[in-house]
Design a protein around this motif. Structure first.
Motif, PDB file in Angstrom:
ATOM      1  N   GLU A 266       7.979   3.761  12.234  1.00  0.00           N
ATOM      2  CA  GLU A 266       7.584   4.047  10.847  1.00  0.00           C
ATOM      3  C   GLU A 266       6.280   3.349  10.499  1.00  0.00           C
ATOM      4  N   LEU A 267       6.148   2.099  10.909  1.00  0.00           N
ATOM      5  CA  LEU A 267       4.933   1.344  10.608  1.00  0.00           C
ATOM      6  C   LEU A 267       3.723   1.929  11.331  1.00  0.00           C
ATOM      7  N   LEU A 268       3.912   2.368  12.560  1.00  0.00           N
ATOM      8  CA  LEU A 268       2.807   2.961  13.310  1.00  0.00           C
ATOM      9  C   LEU A 268       2.335   4.270  12.691  1.00  0.00           C
ATOM     10  N   GLY A 269       3.275   5.033  12.138  1.00  0.00           N
ATOM     11  CA  GLY A 269       2.927   6.337  11.598  1.00  0.00           C
ATOM     12  C   GLY A 269       2.563   6.343  10.125  1.00  0.00           C
ATOM     13  N   GLY A 270       2.705   5.214   9.455  1.00  0.00           N
ATOM     14  CA  GLY A 270       2.456   5.158   8.020  1.00  0.00           C
ATOM     15  C   GLY A 270       0.985   5.046   7.665  1.00  0.00           C
ATOM     16  N   PHE A 271       0.693   5.222   6.393  1.00  0.00           N
ATOM     17  CA  PHE A 271      -0.684   5.113   5.894  1.00  0.00           C
ATOM     18  C   PHE A 271      -1.084   3.650   5.791  1.00  0.00           C
ATOM     19  N   CYS A 272      -2.261   3.326   6.307  1.00  0.00           N
ATOM     20  CA  CYS A 272      -2.789   1.960   6.228  1.00  0.00           C
ATOM     21  C   CYS A 272      -4.252   2.030   5.826  1.00  0.00           C
ATOM     22  N   ILE A 273      -4.597   1.398   4.708  1.00  0.00           N
ATOM     23  CA  ILE A 273      -5.949   1.484   4.171  1.00  0.00           C
ATOM     24  C   ILE A 273      -6.976   0.920   5.147  1.00  0.00           C
ATOM     25  N   ALA A 274      -6.566  -0.079   5.968  1.00  0.00           N
ATOM     26  CA  ALA A 274      -7.496  -0.693   6.914  1.00  0.00           C
ATOM     27  C   ALA A 274      -7.910   0.272   8.018  1.00  0.00           C
ATOM     28  N   ASP A 275      -7.127   1.310   8.264  1.00  0.00           N
ATOM     29  CA  ASP A 275      -7.485   2.281   9.305  1.00  0.00           C
ATOM     30  C   ASP A 275      -8.606   3.211   8.859  1.00  0.00           C
ATOM     31  N   PHE A 276      -8.886   3.231   7.549  1.00  0.00           N
ATOM     32  CA  PHE A 276      -9.953   4.083   7.022  1.00  0.00           C
ATOM     33  C   PHE A 276     -11.099   3.261   6.434  1.00  0.00           C
TER      34      PHE A 276
ATOM     35  N   PRO B  32     -11.991  -0.404   7.534  1.00  0.00           N
ATOM     36  CA  PRO B  32     -11.605  -1.562   8.348  1.00  0.00           C
ATOM     37  C   PRO B  32     -11.846  -2.914   7.692  1.00  0.00           C
ATOM     38  N   TRP B  33     -12.883  -3.031   6.889  1.00  0.00           N
ATOM     39  CA  TRP B  33     -13.169  -4.328   6.252  1.00  0.00           C
ATOM     40  C   TRP B  33     -12.239  -4.616   5.068  1.00  0.00           C
ATOM     41  N   MET B  34     -11.345  -3.677   4.786  1.00  0.00           N
ATOM     42  CA  MET B  34     -10.386  -3.867   3.704  1.00  0.00           C
ATOM     43  C   MET B  34      -9.004  -4.293   4.201  1.00  0.00           C
ATOM     44  N   GLY B  35      -8.910  -4.739   5.450  1.00  0.00           N
ATOM     45  CA  GLY B  35      -7.625  -5.129   6.015  1.00  0.00           C
ATOM     46  C   GLY B  35      -6.922  -6.220   5.232  1.00  0.00           C
ATOM     47  N   TRP B  36      -7.699  -7.047   4.531  1.00  0.00           N
ATOM     48  CA  TRP B  36      -7.097  -8.140   3.758  1.00  0.00           C
ATOM     49  C   TRP B  36      -6.180  -7.635   2.646  1.00  0.00           C
ATOM     50  N   LEU B  37      -6.359  -6.384   2.220  1.00  0.00           N
ATOM     51  CA  LEU B  37      -5.473  -5.837   1.182  1.00  0.00           C
ATOM     52  C   LEU B  37      -4.023  -5.769   1.630  1.00  0.00           C
ATOM     53  N   ASN B  38      -3.810  -5.682   2.947  1.00  0.00           N
ATOM     54  CA  ASN B  38      -2.435  -5.580   3.444  1.00  0.00           C
ATOM     55  C   ASN B  38      -1.635  -6.865   3.221  1.00  0.00           C
ATOM     56  N   LYS B  39      -2.339  -7.953   2.884  1.00  0.00           N
ATOM     57  CA  LYS B  39      -1.625  -9.174   2.525  1.00  0.00           C
ATOM     58  C   LYS B  39      -0.979  -9.050   1.153  1.00  0.00           C
ATOM     59  N   PHE B  40      -1.483  -8.132   0.331  1.00  0.00           N
ATOM     60  CA  PHE B  40      -0.998  -8.011  -1.044  1.00  0.00           C
ATOM     61  C   PHE B  40      -0.073  -6.806  -1.251  1.00  0.00           C
ATOM     62  N   ASN B  41      -0.184  -5.792  -0.397  1.00  0.00           N
ATOM     63  CA  ASN B  41       0.664  -4.612  -0.599  1.00  0.00           C
ATOM     64  C   ASN B  41       1.969  -4.656   0.191  1.00  0.00           C
ATOM     65  N   GLY B  42       2.207  -5.743   0.919  1.00  0.00           N
ATOM     66  CA  GLY B  42       3.465  -5.919   1.628  1.00  0.00           C
ATOM     67  C   GLY B  42       3.464  -5.418   3.067  1.00  0.00           C
ATOM     68  N   LEU B  43       2.429  -4.693   3.454  1.00  0.00           N
ATOM     69  CA  LEU B  43       2.422  -4.117   4.795  1.00  0.00           C
ATOM     70  C   LEU B  43       2.347  -5.187   5.877  1.00  0.00           C
ATOM     71  N   GLU B  44       1.484  -6.173   5.675  1.00  0.00           N
ATOM     72  CA  GLU B  44       1.330  -7.206   6.696  1.00  0.00           C
ATOM     73  C   GLU B  44       2.611  -8.009   6.881  1.00  0.00           C
ATOM     74  N   THR B  45       3.295  -8.309   5.780  1.00  0.00           N
ATOM     75  CA  THR B  45       4.559  -9.051   5.862  1.00  0.00           C
ATOM     76  C   THR B  45       5.614  -8.252   6.607  1.00  0.00           C
ATOM     77  N   ARG B  46       5.714  -6.980   6.277  1.00  0.00           N
ATOM     78  CA  ARG B  46       6.685  -6.106   6.944  1.00  0.00           C
ATOM     79  C   ARG B  46       6.361  -5.968   8.431  1.00  0.00           C
ATOM     80  N   LEU B  47       5.083  -5.840   8.726  1.00  0.00           N
ATOM     81  CA  LEU B  47       4.639  -5.704  10.110  1.00  0.00           C
ATOM     82  C   LEU B  47       4.947  -6.968  10.910  1.00  0.00           C
ATOM     83  N   GLU B  48       4.618  -8.123  10.349  1.00  0.00           N
ATOM     84  CA  GLU B  48       4.853  -9.389  11.049  1.00  0.00           C
ATOM     85  C   GLU B  48       6.339  -9.622  11.291  1.00  0.00           C
ATOM     86  N   LYS B  49       7.156  -9.300  10.312  1.00  0.00           N
ATOM     87  CA  LYS B  49       8.599  -9.502  10.441  1.00  0.00           C
ATOM     88  C   LYS B  49       9.173  -8.648  11.566  1.00  0.00           C
TER      89      LYS B  49
END
Length: 495
Positions: free
Chosen positions: A209-219, A221-238
């Motif tokens: 699910e995580l691999l196939g989901g929408f990620c703003i950093a993939d479009f 790249p310099w916005m990857g830090w947003l994933n710290k606030f939208n929960g994606l990075e936490t879910r991914l790390e877990k």
């Protein structure tokens, strides 16, 4: 969830730096002078992202119908090329395959692939060549795949037994995913690990699910830090920690000197043996071993299960095809309680059914994205370096230029056709082609054919009471692997 939903808060939050992004995205005068492939008009900043819906392969097909089989888009800051015809695919995979053999760095994939150490996501180069050679010769060779025959046959038999004692209707979506997960588990680890909540079964599903989901950093790249606030990075790390811990436990068990000697090497045994081989071209540390295992699970479980479900759904909708396939299987193994792998070579019509399933429902309809390593020219159009490339295998498989009645399930179309799905015929590309083609074809097809043959041998299949085959929902679910949205639940009638 469509990209538009993500972009609304994104715009509000980033208003102070819109000017910077616009400057970043402007083309140089030299680029403007070059002739790019045709494509839709793009908006400032987001480019053509607003034209992608929940199903990118459908959106790409709709746009390609208007702009052509070689189409250029701007997805955020990413220049993107979409290939939607066999002719263009042949040009990519035959003439320019080296240039188109790169991989983009994607946010979730980089994590799960141990910093792009898997064969699937490694950048094109010496490391990729060596890890691919290792996988082809040691992990997915014909000899190695054959050693797991007993695993496939035992797990398919267990699935058939579970259907026989199940209450109807049977959830084939769950059952086939459990089957493929168990086969890969036993092949890779030597045994099945806990399939309950938090076990390998759930970890792999969450990872997909995580691999196939929408990620703003993939479009952007310099916005990857947003994933710290939208929960994606936490879910991914877990989820990654769970997967990594699983691998650590498996490796520790295999290194335990008191572990009984296995009858056959599993894949972890093979990789640990190679780790000690000083003649290996690359140092196979534990992280690279985990990366190889990740490839096996991500490529070998969900995809095989998905195509099995789509094929069974199509057979329910096409009873004459179902009957012909069942008649062939039952005649070929008359007097036997199960289909064995040695019987599969006799099941020619069943092989056509599988081929037609891959044509209509390639599990990964856009394949894995590629990236150009340098600029080139195709059909007179300039393709810039670092362009992301999608090959729309689903669109190609339903192109009326190559297929009569392309949206109908007709295995007979292959009776007098040499077209196959192994990467040499560009009208049918469920496994890709060229250097980046999937080397796990034999492993996957053996599972699909064996499971399908036994399901057709042992049971007659019907829709639950009150449902007509015309009413069977064939809607897709969004993801890297495109599943049937609603589980396939059928009534199994033992013979």
């Amino acid at each position: 969830m469509s990209s538009q939903i993500f972009l609304v808060p994104f715009f509000v939050f980033l208003t102070p730096i819109l000017f910077f992004l616009l400057i970043k995205q402007r083309k140089t005068l030299a680029d403007q002078a070059k002739r790019l492939p045709p494509g839709p008009t793009k908006l400032p900043l987001i480019g053509n992202l607003h034209q992608l819906g929940d199903f990118p392969h459908r959106s790409f097909q709709h746009l390609s119908d208007k702009h052509g089989p070689l189409m250029f888009l701007q997805l955020g800051s990413i220049p993107t090329l979409v290939i939607s015809s066999a002719g263009m695919a042949r040009e990519i995979f035959k003439t320019h395959d080296r240039i188109f053999s790169g991989r983009p760095v994607l946010f979730a994939a980089k994590k799960f692939s141990y910093n792009n150490s898997t064969m699937s996501f490694a950048p094109y180069g010496e490391y990729w060549r060596e890890i691919r050679k290792l996988v082809i010769l040691e992990i997915l060779s014909a000899r190695r795949v054959q050693t797991f025959q007993i695993v496939r046959e035992e797990e398919v038999a267990l699935m058939i037994d579970s259907v026989a004692v199940s209450f109807n209707p049977v959830n084939l979506s769950e059952l086939t995913l459990l089957l493929t997960n168990n086969i890969v588990c036993r092949a890779a680890f030597g045994k099945i690990y806990d399939g309950g909540q938090g076990g390998v079964y759930d970890i792999i599903r969450e990872s997909q699910e995580l691999l196939g989901g929408f990620c703003i950093a993939d479009f952007f790249p310099w916005m990857g830090w947003l994933n710290k606030f939208n929960g994606l990075e936490t879910r991914l790390e877990k989820n990654f920690r769970k997967l990594d811990e699983l691998y650590e436990n498996v490796i520790e068990e295999h290194l335990d000197p008191t572990r009984p000697e296995p009858e056959h090497e599993d894949l972890v045994d093979v990789l640990l043996r190679l780790q000690k081989d000083s003649n290996q071209a690359i140092a196979l540390d534990n992280e690279k071993i985990k990366a190889v295992l990740t490839d096996m699970f991500f490529a070998g479980t969900d995809t095989s299960s998905t195509i099995l479900v789509w094929i069974m759904a199509e057979l329910i909708r096409n009873p004459s095809v179902m009957q012909r396939a069942q008649d062939e299987v039952r005649e070929a193994v008359k007097g036997k309680a199960k289909v064995e792998e040695s019987d599969l070579q006799k099941l020619m019509y069943l092989k056509l059914v599988v081929k037609e399933g891959f044509r209509l429902h390639p599990p990964v309809p856009l394949l894995l994205p590629r990236e150009t390593s340098e600029s080139c020219t195709i059909e007179g159009y300039h393709i810039p370096a670092k362009t992301r490339v999608f090959v729309n295998a689903r669109s190609i498989g339903r192109n009326p230029e190559y297929w009569k009645n392309p949206n109908e399930f007709q295995p007979e179309r292959f009776l007098d056709s040499s077209i196959d799905f192994r990467g040499q015929h560009f009208e049918l590309l469920p496994f890709g082609a060229g250097r980046r083609g999937c080397p796990g074809i034999n492993f996957a097809v053996q599972i699909v054919e064996l499971a399908l043959a036994n399901l057709l041998l042992r049971f007659d299949w019907e829709l639950p009471h009150g449902l007509r085959r015309e009413d069977l929902d064939m809607e897709e679910a969004f993801g890297l692997t495109v599943h049937k949205k609603l589980p396939l639940c059928l009534v199994a009638k033992p013979l």
